[in-house]
Design an enzyme around this catalytic site. Structure first.
Site, PDB file in Angstrom:
ATOM      1  N   LYS A  62      56.245  54.325  40.514  1.00 13.04           N
ATOM      2  CA  LYS A  62      56.497  53.482  39.331  1.00 13.04           C
ATOM      3  C   LYS A  62      55.940  54.150  38.078  1.00 13.04           C
ATOM      4  CE  LYS A  62      56.539  49.249  42.044  1.00 13.04           C
ATOM      5  NZ  LYS A  62      55.908  47.988  42.446  1.00 13.04           N
ATOM      6  N   GLN A 106      50.385  45.094  42.071  1.00 12.87           N
ATOM      7  CA  GLN A 106      51.066  45.618  43.251  1.00 12.87           C
ATOM      8  C   GLN A 106      50.775  44.729  44.460  1.00 12.87           C
ATOM      9  OE1 GLN A 106      53.324  47.973  43.338  1.00 12.87           O
ATOM     10  NE2 GLN A 106      53.581  47.947  45.554  1.00 12.87           N
ATOM     11  N   ASP A 129      57.106  42.018  36.772  1.00 13.22           N
ATOM     12  CA  ASP A 129      57.903  41.863  37.991  1.00 13.22           C
ATOM     13  C   ASP A 129      58.869  40.682  37.923  1.00 13.22           C
ATOM     14  OD1 ASP A 129      57.619  43.735  40.082  1.00 13.22           O
ATOM     15  OD2 ASP A 129      55.544  43.093  40.389  1.00 13.22           O
TER      16      ASP A 129
HETATM   17  N1  GUN Z   1      55.395  45.507  46.748  1.00 12.99           N
HETATM   18  C1  GUN Z   1      56.606  45.756  47.296  1.00 12.99           C
HETATM   19  N2  GUN Z   1      57.581  45.545  46.395  1.00 12.99           N
HETATM   20  C2  GUN Z   1      56.980  45.155  45.254  1.00 12.99           C
HETATM   21  C3  GUN Z   1      57.464  44.795  43.959  1.00 12.99           C
HETATM   22  O1  GUN Z   1      58.648  44.792  43.658  1.00 12.99           O
HETATM   23  N3  GUN Z   1      56.513  44.458  43.043  1.00 12.99           N
HETATM   24  C4  GUN Z   1      55.189  44.448  43.337  1.00 12.99           C
HETATM   25  N4  GUN Z   1      54.337  44.083  42.378  1.00 12.99           N
HETATM   26  N5  GUN Z   1      54.715  44.773  44.529  1.00 12.99           N
HETATM   27  C5  GUN Z   1      55.601  45.130  45.471  1.00 12.99           C
END
Ligand code: GUN
Length: 291
Positions: A62, A106, A129
């Site tokens: 990311k 996360q 998110d």
């Molecule tokens: N863990 C797995 N997928 C995601 C996501 O899309 N966002 C976040 N914050 N954690 C994740």
């Protein structure tokens, strides 16, 4: 030596690979252009609790994707034994930090942390998110600024399929229905009926999944879906990421379904990169909304 991808096209030259990397690149380039042309300086704060290697890997991906298009990232690492109050203080601090446009926590968080409470604490106008209940409500009333990134990614991949048309049916097989509701909502304008299945309802899945035109699977079990579960020309979206024999594989037995499915997302290179692109889009939108 056998070439797997050539083999795959020899056996069935009709299956369509829904390449998340190509689709994500298109979105990322558009965002990069907006950032440059409008001279934007969006910022994202990432909160990472604990030492789960997969979470560290995702956060790195990311971060790289953000930096590539001009989003500045700061990562806040917290120890796996940190308290609920410590995570909450970090979020509050970021909520009050005027230089921070967007916050991402996360997931999954360690079991002793109340995830819902943390997500609800993120200021909705900093919710990278799109998981905050206020933002979900806005989306359900078609006034979204941000979309839940994983569901948005899934729906965009479905819509990119040559087999996509209105009036289809979708089966979403996932461990929780939080993922299912936004997908259902985003497919509704296309007159698509979406049904949720828990992976525990294996008999029901065996009986019903074959009648769905679109299958979305997010259960975290290799080979959960095979050719007995899907109909001819189905659109198959594999959200799973599992490690097996030092390789990343999805929840679908790819080789087994490839002569039946109409389109399928690869793992890796399907839902993952698209979810990141949807996240970047949220961050840019949050920044623009603020300025
Ligand atoms: N863990 C797995 N997928 C995601 C996501 O899309 N966002 C976040 N914050 N954690 C994740």
């Amino acid at each position: 030596m056998e070439n797997k991808s050539e083999n795959h096209f020899q056996h069935n030259n009709k299956i369509e690979l829904l390449d998340g990397r190509i689709l994500a690149d298109t979105i990322n380039h558009k965002l990069r252009r907006i950032i440059v042309e409008e001279n934007l300086q969006p910022t994202l704060a990432v909160v990472l609790v604990g030492d789960d290697p997969a979470s560290h890997l995702y956060v790195n991906l990311k971060k790289k994707a953000c930096e590539k298009i001009g989003i500045e990232v700061s990562t806040y690492f917290l120890d796996k034994q940190c308290t609920q109050a410590e995570v909450e203080e970090t979020i509050q601090w970021l909520n009050n930090d005027e230089t921070c446009d967007a916050i991402l926590v996360q997931l999954p968080l360690p079991k002793h942390i109340n995830t819902d409470k943390i997500i609800n604490l993120i200021q909705p106008d900093k919710d990278a998110d799109g998981f905050h209940p206020d933002n979900l409500k806005k989306m359900y009333s078609n006034q979204a600024t941000v979309f839940p990134a994983p569901a948005h990614a899934v729906v965009r991949l479905i819509k990119s399929s040559d087999y996509f048309r209105s009036g289809l049916t979708t089966a979403v097989i996932s461990n929780n229905d939080i993922f299912f509701q936004p997908i259902k909502h985003l497919l509704q304008p296309y007159n698509i009926i979406t049904t949720y299945y828990s992976p525990d309802d294996i008999e029901l899945i065996n009986k019903e999944s074959k009648s769905a035109d679109i299958i979305v699977v997010a259960v975290g079990q290799p080979n959960f879906i095979n050719q007995n579960h899907i109909q001819k020309d189905a659109i198959v979206i594999d959200v799973g990421t599992n490690r097996q024999d030092n390789k990343t594989i999805g929840d679908v037995d790819f080789d087994n379904v490839k002569n039946i499915a109409g389109s399928i997302t690869p793992v890796p290179g399907g839902v993952g990169p698209m979810t990141i692109a949807c996240l970047l889009e949220n961050v840019v939108n949050l920044h623009k909304q603020k300025s």
